[in-house]
Motif scaffolding. Structure first.
Motif, mmCIF file in Angstrom:
data_model
loop_
_atom_site.group_PDB
_atom_site.id
_atom_site.type_symbol
_atom_site.label_atom_id
_atom_site.label_comp_id
_atom_site.label_asym_id
_atom_site.label_seq_id
_atom_site.Cartn_x
_atom_site.Cartn_y
_atom_site.Cartn_z
ATOM 1 N N UNK A 123 0.881 -1.172 0.000
ATOM 2 C CA UNK A 123 0.000 0.000 0.000
ATOM 3 C C UNK A 123 0.913 1.215 0.000
ATOM 4 N N UNK A 124 0.533 2.213 -0.798
ATOM 5 C CA UNK A 124 1.438 3.334 -1.007
ATOM 6 C C UNK A 124 0.783 4.661 -0.645
ATOM 7 N N UNK A 125 1.550 5.539 -0.001
ATOM 8 C CA UNK A 125 1.029 6.864 0.341
ATOM 9 C C UNK A 125 1.017 7.759 -0.889
ATOM 10 N N UNK A 126 0.376 8.898 -0.764
ATOM 11 C CA UNK A 126 0.329 9.847 -1.880
ATOM 12 C C UNK A 126 1.533 10.769 -1.896
ATOM 13 N N UNK A 127 2.316 10.789 -0.795
ATOM 14 C CA UNK A 127 3.477 11.670 -0.716
ATOM 15 C C UNK A 127 4.716 10.859 -0.383
ATOM 16 N N UNK A 128 5.883 11.315 -0.866
ATOM 17 C CA UNK A 128 7.124 10.547 -0.743
ATOM 18 C C UNK A 128 7.792 10.694 0.612
ATOM 19 N N UNK A 129 7.210 11.485 1.527
ATOM 20 C CA UNK A 129 7.785 11.587 2.865
ATOM 21 C C UNK A 129 7.453 10.377 3.717
ATOM 22 N N UNK A 130 6.445 9.611 3.309
ATOM 23 C CA UNK A 130 6.022 8.424 4.038
ATOM 24 C C UNK A 130 6.537 7.161 3.361
ATOM 25 N N UNK A 131 6.695 6.072 4.120
ATOM 26 C CA UNK A 131 7.051 4.785 3.528
ATOM 27 C C UNK A 131 5.840 4.108 2.915
ATOM 28 N N UNK A 132 6.089 3.084 2.124
ATOM 29 C CA UNK A 132 4.996 2.225 1.696
ATOM 30 C C UNK A 132 4.928 1.023 2.636
ATOM 31 N N UNK A 133 3.839 0.290 2.565
ATOM 32 C CA UNK A 133 3.675 -0.922 3.360
ATOM 33 C C UNK A 133 3.959 -2.135 2.495
ATOM 34 N N UNK A 134 4.575 -3.150 3.095
ATOM 35 C CA UNK A 134 4.844 -4.400 2.377
ATOM 36 C C UNK A 134 4.560 -5.555 3.315
ATOM 37 N N UNK A 135 3.394 -6.198 3.122
ATOM 38 C CA UNK A 135 2.964 -7.276 4.002
ATOM 39 C C UNK A 135 2.928 -8.606 3.276
ATOM 40 N N UNK A 136 3.477 -9.631 3.884
ATOM 41 C CA UNK A 136 3.607 -10.938 3.236
ATOM 42 C C UNK A 136 2.304 -11.721 3.220
ATOM 43 N N UNK A 137 2.063 -12.411 2.109
ATOM 44 C CA UNK A 137 0.991 -13.403 2.002
ATOM 45 C C UNK A 137 1.577 -14.806 2.099
ATOM 46 N N UNK A 138 2.809 -14.988 1.599
ATOM 47 C CA UNK A 138 3.565 -16.210 1.835
ATOM 48 C C UNK A 138 4.463 -15.963 3.049
ATOM 49 N N UNK A 139 5.010 -17.001 3.674
ATOM 50 C CA UNK A 139 5.835 -16.799 4.872
ATOM 51 C C UNK A 139 6.968 -15.800 4.634
ATOM 52 N N UNK A 140 7.156 -14.894 5.590
ATOM 53 C CA UNK A 140 8.164 -13.858 5.417
ATOM 54 C C UNK A 140 9.573 -14.439 5.260
ATOM 55 N N UNK A 141 9.832 -15.568 5.880
ATOM 56 C CA UNK A 141 11.162 -16.171 5.791
ATOM 57 C C UNK A 141 11.523 -16.554 4.360
ATOM 58 N N UNK A 142 10.513 -16.726 3.497
ATOM 59 C CA UNK A 142 10.798 -16.979 2.085
ATOM 60 C C UNK A 142 11.289 -15.716 1.393
ATOM 61 N N UNK A 143 10.745 -14.582 1.811
ATOM 62 C CA UNK A 143 11.149 -13.291 1.211
ATOM 63 C C UNK A 143 12.410 -12.748 1.874
ATOM 64 N N UNK A 144 12.502 -12.940 3.195
ATOM 65 C CA UNK A 144 13.618 -12.386 3.961
ATOM 66 C C UNK A 144 14.311 -13.547 4.664
#
Length: 294
Positions: A123-144
């Motif tokens: 999910x992304x904000x409308x302004x670049x001062x904020x971070x975006x969100x990145x939430x896993x649907x598969x286990x996070x250990x696969x991504x990280x």
């Protein structure tokens, strides 16, 4: 679950060269794979605290993507960062309830070199001062990934601080409070600080604590140009631009060569000394001394 720093995005021209250069800087670099439906591929530098650097490059021009635009307008370097939610949709709904607009949830994913398919939502904000969100649907250990990939020759342990340039500090802090919301109320390690004027400069700053990492937000004062900060905002706009990593190797502290880090301003520093741990250590030394003496 409180929102925590997930990763920092560094846009580069040549991924293979970047992998080699970051390896020479003492990082363990892991090939990430390809993003289906996009022209991007990446590599990761994963830290013991669970955060990571994403080194991302494009196989072909992608003028519709903001990160690609920043890369080709301003050169390589830090272009974005993400926080990790437990549930992306729920976090978006909570933020909207506090008046913050986020685009999403949006489905995303990556195919690792071993063929494993990862899925997440952003999910992304409308302004670049904020971070975006990145939430896993598969286990996070696969991504990280965990384990030895998080051990680095330069002793890097995790992200101590990330500097973010903002145009209007008060407005940005209000947006962060709307984004973090329940995390602030429920988690003592999440805190949004108040603005302070930095002596000897035309800069105001505030610190946001996210567990072990902090965001350092800076903006020019109303009646001042803000020096380099003002110049950066005028040239590149808002967003993250530098970070400090904790290391357990005193000989590794200092700044990395900017060319080898591909435009990312990265420093290594020792973790702060825990006064309680120091007192406990002294107590154990005292006890040992008494035992030997007896």
């Amino acid at each position: 679950m409180a929102l925590r720093l997930d990763h920092i995005v560094i846009a580069v021209h040549d991924l293979e060269r970047t992998i080699a250069d970051y390896g020479a800087l003492g990082f363990h670099v892991l090939r990430g794979g390809e993003h289906p439906g996009r022209a991007t591929h990446n590599a990761l530098v994963v830290f013991g605290d669970g955060s990571y650097l994403e080194l991302i490059a494009w196989r072909e021009p992608s003028p519709g993507e903001r990160w690609w635009q920043l890369l080709h307008k301003h050169g390589e370097g830090i272009v974005d960062f993400a926080l990790l939610p437990r549930d992306t949709a729920a976090t978006v709904d909570d933020a909207k309830g506090r008046g913050l607009v986020l685009e999403g949830p949006l489905d995303g994913g990556r195919v690792r070199p071993d063929g494993e398919r990862l899925r997440w939502q952003t999910a992304r904000p409308l302004s670049a001062d904020l971070p975006f969100l990145c939430g896993d649907l598969t286990p996070r250990a696969l991504r990280v990934p965990e384990g030895e990939v998080r051990v680095h020759a330069n002793g890097a342990l995790g992200v101590a601080s990330l500097a973010v340039a903002v145009a209007d500090l008060d407005a940005t802090l209000a947006r962060y409070r709307a984004l973090l919301g329940s995390s602030i109320a429920a988690d003592a390690d999440t805190h949004v600080g108040e603005p302070v004027a930095v002596p000897g400069s035309n800069v105001r700053m505030a610190v946001i604590a996210l567990g072990r990492s902090v965001l350092v937000l800076s903006s020019p004062r109303e009646n001042g140009g803000g020096g380099r900060l003002g110049q950066r905002l005028a040239a590149r706009g808002e967003g993250p631009y530098a970070l400090v990593l904790h290391t357990d190797r005193p000989q590794s502290t200092g700044s990395f060569d900017l060319a080898k880090a591909h435009g990312a301003l990265i420093e290594l520093d020792l973790p702060p000394v825990d006064p309680d741990a120091r007192r406990g250590s002294g107590s154990r030394v005292h006890q040992a001394h008494n035992t030997v003496g007896g």
